[in-house]
Design an enzyme around this catalytic site. Structure first.
Site, PDB file in Angstrom:
ATOM      1  N   ASN A   1     -15.848 -10.479   1.348  1.00 10.97           N
ATOM      2  CA  ASN A   1     -15.446  -9.106   1.563  1.00 10.97           C
ATOM      3  C   ASN A   1     -16.284  -8.127   1.693  1.00 10.97           C
ATOM      4  O   ASN A   1     -17.177  -7.391   1.103  1.00 10.97           O
ATOM      5  CB  ASN A   1     -14.246  -8.610   0.351  1.00 10.97           C
ATOM      6  CG  ASN A   1     -13.687  -7.628  -0.051  1.00 10.97           C
ATOM      7  OD1 ASN A   1     -13.382  -7.365   0.928  1.00 10.97           O
ATOM      8  ND2 ASN A   1     -13.723  -6.760  -0.653  1.00 10.97           N
ATOM      9  N   GLY A   2     -15.846  -7.204   3.169  1.00 13.50           N
ATOM     10  CA  GLY A   2     -16.854  -6.356   3.130  1.00 13.50           C
ATOM     11  C   GLY A   2     -17.300  -6.355   4.924  1.00 13.50           C
ATOM     12  O   GLY A   2     -16.158  -7.102   5.829  1.00 13.50           O
TER      13      GLY A   2
ATOM     14  N   GLU B   1       3.569  13.063   2.806  1.00  9.02           N
ATOM     15  CA  GLU B   1       3.257  12.327   1.139  1.00  9.02           C
ATOM     16  C   GLU B   1       4.245  11.742   1.910  1.00  9.02           C
ATOM     17  O   GLU B   1       4.785  10.207   2.146  1.00  9.02           O
ATOM     18  CB  GLU B   1       2.802  12.574  -0.024  1.00  9.02           C
ATOM     19  CG  GLU B   1       3.439  11.109  -0.632  1.00  9.02           C
ATOM     20  CD  GLU B   1       2.079   9.844  -0.783  1.00  9.02           C
ATOM     21  OE1 GLU B   1       1.066  10.154   0.583  1.00  9.02           O
ATOM     22  OE2 GLU B   1       2.394   8.860  -0.892  1.00  9.02           O
TER      23      GLU B   1
ATOM     24  N   GLU C   1       4.077   4.616   6.622  1.00 12.50           N
ATOM     25  CA  GLU C   1       4.105   2.571   6.557  1.00 12.50           C
ATOM     26  C   GLU C   1       5.100   1.896   6.040  1.00 12.50           C
ATOM     27  O   GLU C   1       4.201   0.437   6.088  1.00 12.50           O
ATOM     28  CB  GLU C   1       2.277   2.578   5.213  1.00 12.50           C
ATOM     29  CG  GLU C   1       3.069   3.763   3.987  1.00 12.50           C
ATOM     30  CD  GLU C   1       2.104   4.335   3.055  1.00 12.50           C
ATOM     31  OE1 GLU C   1       1.357   2.894   2.837  1.00 12.50           O
ATOM     32  OE2 GLU C   1       2.146   4.559   2.214  1.00 12.50           O
TER      33      GLU C   1
ATOM     34  N   TRP D   1      -8.387  -9.953   5.721  1.00 15.15           N
ATOM     35  CA  TRP D   1      -7.813  -8.745   6.281  1.00 15.15           C
ATOM     36  C   TRP D   1      -8.429  -8.363   7.519  1.00 15.15           C
ATOM     37  O   TRP D   1      -9.370  -8.054   7.051  1.00 15.15           O
ATOM     38  CB  TRP D   1      -7.343  -7.814   5.810  1.00 15.15           C
ATOM     39  CG  TRP D   1      -6.895  -6.260   6.397  1.00 15.15           C
ATOM     40  CD1 TRP D   1      -5.497  -5.879   5.689  1.00 15.15           C
ATOM     41  CD2 TRP D   1      -7.047  -5.524   6.869  1.00 15.15           C
ATOM     42  NE1 TRP D   1      -5.096  -4.604   6.726  1.00 15.15           N
ATOM     43  CE2 TRP D   1      -6.506  -4.153   6.686  1.00 15.15           C
ATOM     44  CE3 TRP D   1      -8.107  -5.083   7.440  1.00 15.15           C
ATOM     45  CZ2 TRP D   1      -6.341  -3.194   7.667  1.00 15.15           C
ATOM     46  CZ3 TRP D   1      -8.874  -3.689   8.116  1.00 15.15           C
ATOM     47  CH2 TRP D   1      -7.679  -2.734   8.712  1.00 15.15           C
TER      48      TRP D   1
ATOM     49  N   LYS E   1       4.816   7.739   3.222  1.00 15.07           N
ATOM     50  CA  LYS E   1       5.573   6.137   2.608  1.00 15.07           C
ATOM     51  C   LYS E   1       6.513   5.829   3.766  1.00 15.07           C
ATOM     52  O   LYS E   1       6.747   4.901   3.821  1.00 15.07           O
ATOM     53  CB  LYS E   1       6.017   6.817   1.577  1.00 15.07           C
ATOM     54  CG  LYS E   1       5.415   7.527   0.084  1.00 15.07           C
ATOM     55  CD  LYS E   1       5.209   6.703  -0.231  1.00 15.07           C
ATOM     56  CE  LYS E   1       3.178   5.681   0.040  1.00 15.07           C
ATOM     57  NZ  LYS E   1       2.376   6.472  -0.313  1.00 15.07           N
TER      58      LYS E   1
ATOM     59  N   CYS F   1     -10.267  -7.429   1.677  1.00 13.22           N
ATOM     60  CA  CYS F   1     -10.314  -9.170   1.613  1.00 13.22           C
ATOM     61  C   CYS F   1     -10.341  -9.128   0.358  1.00 13.22           C
ATOM     62  O   CYS F   1     -10.923  -8.372  -0.407  1.00 13.22           O
ATOM     63  CB  CYS F   1     -10.838 -10.131   2.472  1.00 13.22           C
ATOM     64  SG  CYS F   1     -11.419  -9.635   4.246  1.00 13.22           S
TER      65      CYS F   1
ATOM     66  N   ARG G   1      -4.708  -6.775  -0.570  1.00 10.79           N
ATOM     67  CA  ARG G   1      -6.082  -6.448  -0.055  1.00 10.79           C
ATOM     68  C   ARG G   1      -6.243  -7.256   0.480  1.00 10.79           C
ATOM     69  O   ARG G   1      -7.011  -6.936   1.896  1.00 10.79           O
ATOM     70  CB  ARG G   1      -6.945  -7.002  -0.568  1.00 10.79           C
ATOM     71  CG  ARG G   1      -7.322  -7.081  -2.502  1.00 10.79           C
ATOM     72  CD  ARG G   1      -8.257  -7.194  -3.611  1.00 10.79           C
ATOM     73  NE  ARG G   1      -9.341  -6.676  -2.925  1.00 10.79           N
ATOM     74  CZ  ARG G   1     -10.171  -6.242  -3.296  1.00 10.79           C
ATOM     75  NH1 ARG G   1      -9.502  -5.144  -3.772  1.00 10.79           N
ATOM     76  NH2 ARG G   1     -11.202  -5.894  -2.905  1.00 10.79           N
TER      77      ARG G   1
ATOM     78  N   LYS H   1      -4.566  -2.711   0.570  1.00 14.96           N
ATOM     79  CA  LYS H   1      -4.525  -2.179  -0.810  1.00 14.96           C
ATOM     80  C   LYS H   1      -5.717  -0.806  -0.859  1.00 14.96           C
ATOM     81  O   LYS H   1      -5.899   0.474  -0.981  1.00 14.96           O
ATOM     82  CB  LYS H   1      -4.182  -2.932  -2.007  1.00 14.96           C
ATOM     83  CG  LYS H   1      -4.161  -1.871  -2.933  1.00 14.96           C
ATOM     84  CD  LYS H   1      -2.729  -1.278  -3.401  1.00 14.96           C
ATOM     85  CE  LYS H   1      -2.526  -0.521  -4.385  1.00 14.96           C
ATOM     86  NZ  LYS H   1      -1.472   0.767  -3.958  1.00 14.96           N
TER      87      LYS H   1
ATOM     88  N   HIS I   1       6.040  26.975  16.512  1.00  7.17           N
ATOM     89  CA  HIS I   1       5.344  27.153  17.516  1.00  7.17           C
ATOM     90  C   HIS I   1       4.792  25.682  18.171  1.00  7.17           C
ATOM     91  O   HIS I   1       3.695  25.312  19.024  1.00  7.17           O
ATOM     92  CB  HIS I   1       3.707  27.222  16.455  1.00  7.17           C
ATOM     93  CG  HIS I   1       4.003  27.843  15.725  1.00  7.17           C
ATOM     94  ND1 HIS I   1       3.630  30.209  16.011  1.00  7.17           N
ATOM     95  CD2 HIS I   1       4.382  28.786  14.485  1.00  7.17           C
ATOM     96  CE1 HIS I   1       4.018  31.124  15.675  1.00  7.17           C
ATOM     97  NE2 HIS I   1       4.123  30.662  14.783  1.00  7.17           N
TER      98      HIS I   1
HETATM   99  C1  F6R Z   1      -0.871   5.100   1.114  1.00  5.45           C
HETATM  100  C2  F6R Z   1      -2.188   4.506   0.274  1.00  5.45           C
HETATM  101  C3  F6R Z   1      -3.531   5.385   1.163  1.00  5.45           C
HETATM  102  C4  F6R Z   1      -4.334   4.829   0.321  1.00  5.45           C
HETATM  103  C5  F6R Z   1      -5.842   5.194   0.634  1.00  5.45           C
HETATM  104  C6  F6R Z   1      -6.906   6.106  -0.385  1.00  5.45           C
HETATM  105  O1  F6R Z   1       0.238   4.582   0.507  1.00  5.45           O
HETATM  106  O2  F6R Z   1      -2.172   3.925  -0.656  1.00  5.45           O
HETATM  107  O3  F6R Z   1      -3.392   6.581   2.188  1.00  5.45           O
HETATM  108  O4  F6R Z   1      -4.533   6.194  -0.762  1.00  5.45           O
HETATM  109  O5  F6R Z   1      -6.135   4.164   1.620  1.00  5.45           O
HETATM  110  O6  F6R Z   1      -7.127   4.614  -1.351  1.00  5.45           O
HETATM  111  P1  F6R Z   1      -7.770   4.982  -2.487  1.00  5.45           P
HETATM  112  O7  F6R Z   1      -7.068   5.404  -3.458  1.00  5.45           O
HETATM  113  O8  F6R Z   1      -7.386   3.815  -3.290  1.00  5.45           O
HETATM  114  O9  F6R Z   1      -9.328   5.576  -2.473  1.00  5.45           O
END
Ligand code: F6R
Length: 607
Positions: free
Chosen positions: A101-102, A480, A487, A75, A484, A2, A27, A602, A503
């Site tokens: 937040n938490g 990765e 998500e 969130w 991308k 949040c 967030r 985020k 396999h």
């Molecule tokens: C995907 C993404 C997440 C972060 C993960 C770790 O696009 O952004 O998978 O990489 O949540 O976040 P950080 O780097 O902030 O620890």
């Protein structure tokens, strides 16, 4: 997860809070609310959905009088995203309001006790216990009430609190969740992230765990958990305000993809001096290096995949075994870590709960900890023995792009730096340093070489599933690339080590199944080409990512994405860029909310 904001001054609080919440919306964005205090009366406004709904409901804040207030964008963790569960939460007597937040881990026990004591609850949240505890402990002294409340709470929290008895003050409390105080002129602020502050002030104070602060329009006072006042130094934020704005791009994600040449340059260039890699921040690590027997890399999500890509360069150049482990797994795995382990922790935000927990676990076992972090002053940065910052600037889109590429860039630099410190001379150092210096330019070329990506997105956007395949670093990038795609476009995308197809996975290949094949390493090109032929003979449609002029691939693939020719040890940082763009344009075709994908936030500050 949040985002929280607070303001006290002479200006009208509500529009400032709403503006701050817009900056923090990445967030969390399932509900939002603000509480504003006017002459000892706290008024609340809450909505489900986006901040835009809150702006509409409050007429951009104009219908809420008062120059002191707090705000929250949520969130959901405990309780559905409803208006009742949205923050701020109010005490039963209406004198206190709280944003949080938490996660409060012991909230069920606290809630039962408070109900026995006659408090009634309006929401299903863990947060609401906090505001009732404050009401219970308040005897005319907010500091005492906050200390007694904090002593009851287990878990992580950044809190913003209003008390109607003190109409010009806001309180901020921090435990394991980021909280930053902003020093203005005749006004003061707090927020979960500096991006919500930079429009108003560049002078900030980072609260530490266990500290709380009392902010009035003319002063900021910080106290430790025992109530002793402590002196804190302020820090000047050097980020450009523009860096946190979209600057003409349709989405932050596209802007951040395009910023990668600059971000990687800012990360690499200052660390190359006179043909050598220089890490002043790692000098103290050097004497311990000869005793290091293992490097363990831990992180979550894309940061973990950055570790998977960087592992190859570290192992090849330093000749030390490198393991990669997801932080959420490592923390519970009773890991074989000791004082001969160098733990590399990677995190864009520096606030990811699992990453922090894994780091604590390994520190307790004696590991030396080296953090690669983007957000200055974040928890991971502060906890590590050694911290190397990526200089990506603020990353706003939920899906990371420049965060990821700058993390890999640091791993490349580290690989060369550590091998130098260990006295290992591959005889190719100068060439490798030149190769690193060329990366920003090559990222730009990878952007320029692929004007056909929007067209490919139109071809592939309606696919049921996309498979990504590759070997070694190509496989790490495939992981990765698939993340991308899922998500932001919500397509089912999976990455497989190309050699694993036979396999099991090849059973999924049928007529017109798109397979994205990464073939950027000439040494193992033939092997991946064999896999391409295998899937093609079962009807797959192959989109190959390879270097320009690779004639062999031209003859087998249906479509192509290009990168310039690069040493495969360092190519991951460039290879990912066309895949980021492909995911972006597929998501755009599918009309997805690219910067704020559903169910994601985020900064994942809870487990
Ligand atoms: C995907 C993404 C997440 C972060 C993960 C770790 O696009 O952004 O998978 O990489 O949540 O976040 P950080 O780097 O902030 O620890």
């Amino acid at each position: 997860m949040c985002g929280i904001v607070g303001f006290t001054g002479v200006r009208s609080a509500a529009p400032i809070l709403l503006d701050g919440l817009k900056k923090l919306e990445y967030r969390g964005y399932d509900s939002a609310g603000i509480a504003v205090m006017d002459h000892h009366v706290i008024s609340l406004s809450k909505v489900t959905g986006r901040i835009a709904n809150l702006c509409e409901k409050t007429h951009d804040g104009k219908c809420m009088a008062g120059s002191t207030g707090i705000g929250h964008t949520r969130w959901a963790t405990h309780g559905a995203p409803t208006e009742e569960n949205a923050h701020p939460h109010l005490s039963n007597d209406g004198r206190f309001a709280v944003v949080h937040n938490g996660i409060i881990e012991n909230y069920i026990a606290l809630r039962e006790e408070l109900i026995r004591d006659g408090y009634h609850f309006e929401s299903e949240t863990d947060t609401e216990v906090i505001v009732h505890l404050i009401e219970m402990y308040y005897r005319g002294d907010m500091r005492e009430a906050l200390i007694r409340t904090a002593n009851q709470l287990r878990g992580s929290y950044a809190l913003g609190v209003l008390c109607s008895e003190e109409p010009d003050k806001i309180y901020a409390v921090r435990e394991a969740s980021p909280l930053i105080l902003g020093l203005g002129i005749g006004e003061n602020f707090f927020a979960s992230d500096v991006t919500a502050l930079v429009n108003h002030t560049r002078n900030v104070i980072y609260l530490e765990d266990g500290e709380f602060a009392e902010l009035s329009r003319s002063s900021i006072r910080v106290f430790d958990g025992a109530g002793q006042e402590i002196r804190k130094k302020s820090t000047r934020i050097l980020w450009d305000v523009q860096a946190a704005e979209k600057g003409g791009f349709e989405h932050f994600m596209l802007k951040e993809i395009m910023e990668q040449p600059g971000a990687v340059k800012a990360t690499i260039s200052p660390r190359i001096k006179d043909g050598r890699i220089v890490f002043d921040e790692l000098k103290a690590l050097i004497p311990a290096l000869p005793n290091i027997r293992k490097i363990m890399i831990t992180a979550c999500g894309s940061a973990y995949y950055a570790g998977c890509a960087g592992k190859y360069a570290l192992e090849k150049l330093c000749r030390i075994p490198v393991e990669t482990q997801l932080a959420s797994e490592l923390r519970y795995s009773d890991p074989l870590i000791d004082e001969q382990t160098l733990l590399i922790v990677i995190s864009q935000s520096g606030e990811t709960a699992d990453t922090i927990a894994a780091m604590k676990e390994c520190k307790a076992r004696g590991a030396k900890t080296l953090a690669i972090v983007n957000v200055v002053g974040s928890t991971v940065a502060k906890m590590a023995d050694y911290t190397v910052y990526t200089w990506a600037g603020p990353e706003i889109a939920v899906a990371t792009t420049k965060g990821y590429t700058t993390q890999i860039s640091v791993l490349y630099l580290l690989a060369l730096y550590l091998s130098d410190c260990l006295g290992l001379d591959s005889g190719k150092k100068a060439v490798m340093i030149e190769a690193l210096q060329a990366l920003p330019r090559q990222i730009q070329q990878a952007i320029d070489m692929n004007p056909g990506i929007p067209g490919l997105a139109r071809k592939y956007h309606a696919s049921k599933a996309l498979f990504f395949i590759g070997r070694n670093t190509d496989y790490a990038v495939a992981l990765e690339g698939a993340l991308k795609m899922k998500e932001i476009s919500y397509l089912h995308a999976e990455a497989y080590a190309a050699g694993e197809l036979k396999h099991g996975t090849i059973a999924l290949i049928e007529e017109h199944q798109p397979v994205i094949a990464l073939c950027c390493n000439p040494l193992i090109m033939e092997k991946t080409m064999n896999n391409i032929v295998e899937v093609k003979s079962r009807g797959a449609e192959v989109l190959a990512l390879t270097y320009r002029n690779n004639q062999k691939i031209l003859s087998v693939a249906d479509d192509l994405l290009f990168i310039p020719q690069i040493d495969p040890l360092f190519s991951a940082v460039v290879e990912i860029v066309p895949l980021q763009l492909l995911a972006y344009y597929v998501a755009k075709e599918n009309e997805c909310d690219i910067d704020k994908p559903k169910n994601l936030a985020k900064s994942v500050t809870v487990e």
